[in-house]
Design a protein around this motif. Structure first.
Motif, PDB file in Angstrom:
ATOM      1  N   ASP A  59     158.971  42.586  23.076  1.00 47.70           N
ATOM      2  CA  ASP A  59     158.368  42.640  24.409  1.00 47.70           C
ATOM      3  C   ASP A  59     156.971  43.252  24.379  1.00 47.70           C
ATOM      4  O   ASP A  59     156.624  44.084  25.221  1.00 47.70           O
ATOM      5  N   GLY A  60     156.182  42.886  23.351  1.00 46.99           N
ATOM      6  CA  GLY A  60     154.797  43.328  23.253  1.00 46.99           C
ATOM      7  C   GLY A  60     154.577  44.671  22.596  1.00 46.99           C
ATOM      8  O   GLY A  60     153.431  45.070  22.408  1.00 46.99           O
ATOM      9  N   ALA A  61     155.635  45.392  22.240  1.00 49.12           N
ATOM     10  CA  ALA A  61     155.493  46.695  21.592  1.00 49.12           C
ATOM     11  C   ALA A  61     155.729  46.554  20.091  1.00 49.12           C
ATOM     12  O   ALA A  61     156.739  45.993  19.662  1.00 49.12           O
ATOM     13  N   ALA A  62     154.802  47.074  19.279  1.00 44.82           N
ATOM     14  CA  ALA A  62     154.920  47.005  17.824  1.00 44.82           C
ATOM     15  C   ALA A  62     156.078  47.888  17.361  1.00 44.82           C
ATOM     16  O   ALA A  62     156.130  49.075  17.679  1.00 44.82           O
ATOM     17  N   ILE A  63     157.000  47.278  16.605  1.00 47.15           N
ATOM     18  CA  ILE A  63     158.164  48.026  16.113  1.00 47.15           C
ATOM     19  C   ILE A  63     158.277  48.021  14.591  1.00 47.15           C
ATOM     20  O   ILE A  63     159.106  48.721  14.026  1.00 47.15           O
ATOM     21  N   GLY A  64     157.427  47.237  13.916  1.00 44.45           N
ATOM     22  CA  GLY A  64     157.497  47.185  12.464  1.00 44.45           C
ATOM     23  C   GLY A  64     156.329  46.428  11.884  1.00 44.45           C
ATOM     24  O   GLY A  64     155.558  45.793  12.599  1.00 44.45           O
ATOM     25  N   PHE A  65     156.205  46.521  10.560  1.00 44.53           N
ATOM     26  CA  PHE A  65     155.114  45.817   9.883  1.00 44.53           C
ATOM     27  C   PHE A  65     155.509  45.442   8.467  1.00 44.53           C
ATOM     28  O   PHE A  65     156.461  45.988   7.896  1.00 44.53           O
ATOM     29  N   ALA A  66     154.772  44.488   7.927  1.00 46.11           N
ATOM     30  CA  ALA A  66     154.871  44.112   6.523  1.00 46.11           C
ATOM     31  C   ALA A  66     153.457  43.926   6.009  1.00 46.11           C
ATOM     32  O   ALA A  66     152.679  43.177   6.609  1.00 46.11           O
ATOM     33  N   LEU A  67     153.112  44.620   4.934  1.00 46.36           N
ATOM     34  CA  LEU A  67     151.801  44.500   4.307  1.00 46.36           C
ATOM     35  C   LEU A  67     151.997  43.774   2.988  1.00 46.36           C
ATOM     36  O   LEU A  67     152.843  44.169   2.180  1.00 46.36           O
ATOM     37  N   PHE A  68     151.222  42.717   2.751  1.00 45.19           N
ATOM     38  CA  PHE A  68     151.408  41.887   1.559  1.00 45.19           C
ATOM     39  C   PHE A  68     150.080  41.368   1.045  1.00 45.19           C
ATOM     40  O   PHE A  68     149.063  41.407   1.736  1.00 45.19           O
ATOM     41  N   PHE A  69     150.106  40.861  -0.189  1.00 46.27           N
ATOM     42  CA  PHE A  69     148.916  40.275  -0.805  1.00 46.27           C
ATOM     43  C   PHE A  69     149.349  39.267  -1.852  1.00 46.27           C
ATOM     44  O   PHE A  69     150.522  39.218  -2.240  1.00 46.27           O
ATOM     45  N   HIS A  70     148.404  38.474  -2.314  1.00 48.31           N
ATOM     46  CA  HIS A  70     148.695  37.477  -3.347  1.00 48.31           C
ATOM     47  C   HIS A  70     148.681  38.110  -4.730  1.00 48.31           C
ATOM     48  O   HIS A  70     147.876  38.994  -5.017  1.00 48.31           O
ATOM     49  N   ASN A  71     149.581  37.629  -5.568  1.00 48.58           N
ATOM     50  CA  ASN A  71     149.534  37.893  -6.995  1.00 48.58           C
ATOM     51  C   ASN A  71     149.564  36.529  -7.675  1.00 48.58           C
ATOM     52  O   ASN A  71     149.431  35.508  -7.006  1.00 48.58           O
ATOM     53  N   PHE A  72     149.739  36.496  -8.980  1.00 49.16           N
ATOM     54  CA  PHE A  72     149.738  35.211  -9.673  1.00 49.16           C
ATOM     55  C   PHE A  72     150.725  35.262 -10.819  1.00 49.16           C
ATOM     56  O   PHE A  72     150.769  36.245 -11.571  1.00 49.16           O
ATOM     57  N   SER A  73     151.516  34.210 -10.953  1.00 46.15           N
ATOM     58  CA  SER A  73     152.460  34.093 -12.054  1.00 46.15           C
ATOM     59  C   SER A  73     151.895  33.168 -13.119  1.00 46.15           C
ATOM     60  O   SER A  73     151.710  31.967 -12.858  1.00 46.15           O
ATOM     61  N   THR A  74     151.615  33.709 -14.285  1.00 43.36           N
ATOM     62  CA  THR A  74     151.131  32.861 -15.368  1.00 43.36           C
ATOM     63  C   THR A  74     152.224  31.907 -15.830  1.00 43.36           C
ATOM     64  O   THR A  74     151.943  30.768 -16.200  1.00 43.36           O
ATOM     65  N   PHE A  75     153.482  32.330 -15.798  1.00 39.71           N
ATOM     66  CA  PHE A  75     154.570  31.457 -16.224  1.00 39.71           C
ATOM     67  C   PHE A  75     154.739  30.285 -15.264  1.00 39.71           C
ATOM     68  O   PHE A  75     154.987  29.159 -15.672  1.00 39.71           O
ATOM     69  N   GLU A  76     154.631  30.550 -13.977  1.00 45.22           N
ATOM     70  CA  GLU A  76     154.745  29.488 -12.981  1.00 45.22           C
ATOM     71  C   GLU A  76     153.441  28.694 -12.853  1.00 45.22           C
ATOM     72  O   GLU A  76     153.455  27.548 -12.412  1.00 45.22           O
ATOM     73  N   GLY A  77     152.332  29.350 -13.175  1.00 45.06           N
ATOM     74  CA  GLY A  77     151.034  28.708 -12.984  1.00 45.06           C
ATOM     75  C   GLY A  77     150.663  28.571 -11.528  1.00 45.06           C
ATOM     76  O   GLY A  77     149.865  27.719 -11.152  1.00 45.06           O
ATOM     77  N   ARG A  78     151.229  29.438 -10.697  1.00 49.25           N
ATOM     78  CA  ARG A  78     151.031  29.380  -9.250  1.00 49.25           C
ATOM     79  C   ARG A  78     150.948  30.788  -8.680  1.00 49.25           C
ATOM     80  O   ARG A  78     151.434  31.744  -9.287  1.00 49.25           O
ATOM     81  N   PRO A  79     150.388  30.889  -7.476  1.00 53.64           N
ATOM     82  CA  PRO A  79     150.339  32.197  -6.833  1.00 53.64           C
ATOM     83  C   PRO A  79     151.716  32.632  -6.330  1.00 53.64           C
ATOM     84  O   PRO A  79     152.645  31.824  -6.231  1.00 53.64           O
ATOM     85  N   GLY A  80     151.807  33.902  -6.012  1.00 55.36           N
ATOM     86  CA  GLY A  80     152.983  34.465  -5.372  1.00 55.36           C
ATOM     87  C   GLY A  80     152.526  35.407  -4.285  1.00 55.36           C
ATOM     88  O   GLY A  80     151.328  35.663  -4.130  1.00 55.36           O
ATOM     89  N   LEU A  81     153.486  35.904  -3.527  1.00 51.97           N
ATOM     90  CA  LEU A  81     153.190  36.955  -2.555  1.00 51.97           C
ATOM     91  C   LEU A  81     153.895  38.208  -3.020  1.00 51.97           C
ATOM     92  O   LEU A  81     155.044  38.156  -3.464  1.00 51.97           O
ATOM     93  N   TYR A  82     153.203  39.340  -2.897  1.00 54.43           N
ATOM     94  CA  TYR A  82     153.801  40.628  -3.198  1.00 54.43           C
ATOM     95  C   TYR A  82     153.854  41.427  -1.905  1.00 54.43           C
ATOM     96  O   TYR A  82     152.823  41.664  -1.265  1.00 54.43           O
ATOM     97  N   LEU A  83     155.045  41.818  -1.531  1.00 51.18           N
ATOM     98  CA  LEU A  83     155.255  42.644  -0.348  1.00 51.18           C
ATOM     99  C   LEU A  83     155.117  44.101  -0.763  1.00 51.18           C
ATOM    100  O   LEU A  83     155.955  44.637  -1.484  1.00 51.18           O
ATOM    101  N   GLU A  84     154.046  44.729  -0.324  1.00 47.87           N
ATOM    102  CA  GLU A  84     153.806  46.130  -0.685  1.00 47.87           C
ATOM    103  C   GLU A  84     154.667  47.067   0.151  1.00 47.87           C
ATOM    104  O   GLU A  84     155.258  47.999  -0.376  1.00 47.87           O
ATOM    105  N   ASP A  85     154.699  46.838   1.448  1.00 46.38           N
ATOM    106  CA  ASP A  85     155.464  47.709   2.338  1.00 46.38           C
ATOM    107  C   ASP A  85     156.056  46.919   3.486  1.00 46.38           C
ATOM    108  O   ASP A  85     155.408  46.025   4.044  1.00 46.38           O
TER     109      ASP A  85
END
Length: 164
Positions: A59-85
């Protein structure tokens, strides 16, 4: 009550800082927080953002968060997401906000052709681990997180060869 997940904007910086402090207190690491609004704003919303944030709201009030960024998998040869918090206020737990944040991250990972979504969890955080197992996450038992920071980071950097 309506639960929504949205991308953070610069107007959310105070809420993000508040979530970081609340998470640090929960993890018994309040003494370790050095983040301040100006630095976070620069790295989250400046000319070269280094991370992104999702905000969970009811209802418009912030109750949580997720902070993330890209990483990279050399084995997959593709990017990934890393959830920091990921953090949901204690009074808002149990309504599915944490799972909704994870589901949105999974969708972002797929939309960006990421091979995986990864994160770390403290071994004593049984409630979080239970949620992660319920959504199908698997522990990486053979891997141990390594960290280099502070004086050790500076000392190693000082030995780097001169680059052209």
């Amino acid at each position: 009550m309506t639960l929504t997940i949205r991308s953070a904007t610069p107007d959310d910086i105070d809420a993000i800082v508040g979530f970081i402090h609340a998470l640090a207190a929960y993890e018994k690491l309040a003494h370790a927080v050095k983040a301040d609004p100006a630095t976070l704003a620069r790295y989250l919303f400046g000319p070269h953002p280094m991370a992104e944030v999702l905000i969970a709201e009811t209802d418009g009030a912030a109750i949580g968060f997720a902070l993330f960024f890209h990483n990279f998998s050399t084995f997959e040869g593709r990017p990934g997401l890393y959830l920091e918090d990921l953090f949901v206020k204690p009074e808002a737990r149990g309504i599915g906000a944490g799972r909704a944040l994870l589901a949105r991250l999974a969708q972002i990972a797929l939309d960006r052709d990421c091979a995986r979504l990864e994160w770390s969890v403290l071994d004593w955080n049984a409630p979080a681990i239970a949620v992660y197992r319920a959504i199908g996450a698997q522990p990486m038992d053979e891997w141990t997180v390594q960290r280099l920071d502070g004086d050790a980071l500076q000392a190693l950097a000082a030995t780097a060869p001169i680059t052209a």
